[in-house]
Design a protein around this motif. Structure first.
Motif, short mmCIF file in Angstrom:
data_model
loop_
_atom_site.label_atom_id
_atom_site.label_comp_id
_atom_site.label_asym_id
_atom_site.label_seq_id
_atom_site.Cartn_x
_atom_site.Cartn_y
_atom_site.Cartn_z
N LEU A 90 74.37 40.55 -12.43
CA LEU A 90 74.67 39.97 -11.12
C LEU A 90 73.75 40.54 -10.05
CD1 LEU A 90 76.45 38.30 -9.21
CD2 LEU A 90 78.02 40.25 -9.10
N ILE A 91 73.54 41.85 -10.08
CA ILE A 91 72.66 42.47 -9.09
C ILE A 91 71.23 41.96 -9.25
CG2 ILE A 91 71.76 44.66 -8.23
CD1 ILE A 91 74.72 44.18 -7.66
N GLY A 92 70.81 41.79 -10.51
CA GLY A 92 69.47 41.25 -10.76
C GLY A 92 69.33 39.83 -10.22
N GLN A 93 70.36 39.01 -10.39
CA GLN A 93 70.31 37.65 -9.86
C GLN A 93 70.24 37.65 -8.33
OE1 GLN A 93 73.36 35.05 -11.47
NE2 GLN A 93 73.30 36.08 -13.45
N ILE A 94 70.99 38.56 -7.72
CA ILE A 94 70.95 38.65 -6.25
C ILE A 94 69.56 39.05 -5.78
CG2 ILE A 94 71.86 39.90 -4.26
CD1 ILE A 94 74.53 40.08 -5.70
N TRP A 95 68.97 40.04 -6.44
CA TRP A 95 67.62 40.48 -6.07
C TRP A 95 66.60 39.36 -6.28
CZ3 TRP A 95 65.88 43.78 -2.92
CH2 TRP A 95 66.50 45.01 -2.72
N LEU A 137 64.39 37.73 -3.38
CA LEU A 137 62.93 37.74 -3.45
C LEU A 137 62.35 36.34 -3.28
CD1 LEU A 137 60.32 39.32 -3.99
CD2 LEU A 137 60.68 38.94 -6.42
N VAL A 138 62.99 35.36 -3.90
CA VAL A 138 62.51 33.98 -3.76
C VAL A 138 62.60 33.52 -2.31
CG1 VAL A 138 63.02 31.58 -4.38
CG2 VAL A 138 63.01 33.34 -6.15
N VAL A 139 63.70 33.84 -1.65
CA VAL A 139 63.86 33.45 -0.25
C VAL A 139 62.80 34.11 0.63
CG1 VAL A 139 65.40 33.63 1.75
CG2 VAL A 139 66.31 32.94 -0.46
N ILE A 140 62.53 35.39 0.40
CA ILE A 140 61.54 36.11 1.21
C ILE A 140 60.15 35.52 0.99
CG2 ILE A 140 60.38 38.32 1.51
CD1 ILE A 140 63.02 39.69 0.95
N VAL A 141 59.80 35.24 -0.27
CA VAL A 141 58.47 34.68 -0.56
C VAL A 141 58.32 33.29 0.06
CG1 VAL A 141 56.97 33.86 -2.41
CG2 VAL A 141 58.13 36.05 -2.64
N LEU A 142 59.35 32.45 -0.08
CA LEU A 142 59.28 31.11 0.51
C LEU A 142 59.18 31.18 2.03
CD1 LEU A 142 61.88 29.12 -1.65
CD2 LEU A 142 59.38 29.03 -1.77
N ALA A 143 59.93 32.09 2.63
CA ALA A 143 59.85 32.24 4.09
C ALA A 143 58.47 32.73 4.51
CB ALA A 143 60.92 33.22 4.57
N PHE A 144 57.89 33.65 3.74
CA PHE A 144 56.55 34.17 4.05
C PHE A 144 55.51 33.06 3.96
CE2 PHE A 144 52.50 35.88 2.55
CZ PHE A 144 52.22 36.81 3.54
N VAL A 145 55.51 32.34 2.84
CA VAL A 145 54.51 31.28 2.65
C VAL A 145 54.72 30.16 3.66
CG1 VAL A 145 53.66 29.54 1.03
CG2 VAL A 145 54.23 31.83 0.21
N GLY A 146 55.97 29.76 3.86
CA GLY A 146 56.24 28.68 4.81
C GLY A 146 55.85 29.05 6.23
N GLY A 147 56.15 30.28 6.64
CA GLY A 147 55.80 30.70 7.99
C GLY A 147 54.30 30.73 8.21
N ALA A 175 63.71 42.84 3.07
CA ALA A 175 63.97 43.50 1.78
C ALA A 175 64.83 44.75 1.97
CB ALA A 175 62.66 43.85 1.10
N LEU A 176 64.55 45.51 3.03
CA LEU A 176 65.37 46.70 3.31
C LEU A 176 66.81 46.30 3.63
CD1 LEU A 176 62.91 48.85 5.45
CD2 LEU A 176 63.58 49.21 3.07
N ALA A 177 66.95 45.25 4.44
CA ALA A 177 68.30 44.77 4.75
C ALA A 177 69.00 44.28 3.48
CB ALA A 177 68.24 43.65 5.79
#
Length: 238
Positions: free
Chosen positions: A3-8, A12-22, A162-164
């Motif tokens: 479960l923790i791995g799925q959350i991470w 990570l996918v959300v952060i990468v998509l936000a980075f690329v999209g921004g 990521a820290l949050a």
């Protein structure tokens, strides 16, 4: 996957998509802005040159001298003056200037702006038109630096996210680990209750585990007393 791995992974996918999209959105908006500025610059320069040429009293030598002086400033890629009959009276073209931005970046994100065009006249007499194209190397360099700044800013925001996320995942992991340890303690015959976490879903889980442990403790600790009471009762004789 745990479960923790799925959350991470999802984080990570959300952060990468936000980075690329921004970065993509910022780059596209900056590119449109630079193209608009370059087009307006071409138009303003063409109008200014047309005004200068109109004051030369149709003298070809003076007009050629004025255009040459403007071209020699180094700000223009091409200046062309076309007479009213369609013949080219003046044409100067400059080679591409060096870029701070990589060549692949300039090819991938071309900046195209229409040439500035203005009519040249001497009173009521039309002399022709002036066409002006400025160098676009400064626009590519500015776009490259803007992408660098946007990428750096998004990277910092991604690290903060990521820290949050690590803090949030830790708040989820700790109650689960305590629940696992509580179950293992129960296997060893230890009746341990744990503090309820602040997360509502995990609070219900821990509350149910504590309730189960309390009931099991009452059941198993009550058996010896019942056995003692049964042993104290004299058996009936025939």
């Amino acid at each position: 996957m745990s479960l923790i791995g799925q959350i991470w992974l999802k984080l990570l996918v959300v952060i990468v998509l936000a980075f690329v999209g921004g970065v993509v959105v910022h780059t596209d908006a900056m590119r449109d802005t630079l193209q608009t500025q370059l087009r307006m610059k071409n138009g303003d320069n063409a109008s200014a040159m047309a005004l200068v040429l109109s004051q030369q009293k149709s003298d070809p030598a003076l007009m050629d001298l004025a255009l040459t002086a403007q071209f020699d400033t180094g700000h223009y890629r091409r200046i062309r003056f076309v007479r009213a009959d369609g013949s080219v009276a003046f044409l100067r073209e400059a080679p591409p200037q060096p870029l701070d931005a990589p060549r692949w970046f300039a090819r991938m994100l071309p900046i195209k702006a229409e040439a500035g065009v203005a009519q040249v006249s001497d009173g009521w007499q039309a002399l022709g038109r002036i066409e002006v194209e400025s160098h676009d190397n400064f626009a590519h360099d500015e776009l490259w630096h803007a992408v660098h700044r946007a990428g750096s800013a998004m990277l910092v925001l991604g690290l903060l996210a990521a820290l949050a996320g690590a803090v949030v995942v830790g708040r989820i992991r700790r109650p689960l680990e305590r629940a696992v340890e509580q179950a293992r303690s129960l296997e060893r015959g230890e009746y341990v209750t744990v503090d309820e976490p602040g997360t509502p879903e995990l609070r219900r889980l821990v509350r149910a585990m504590n309730s189960m442990v309390t009931r099991l403790k009452q059941v198993f600790e009550g058996r010896p007393r019942r056995w003692k009471r049964c042993a104290a009762v004299p058996t009936a004789t025939r």
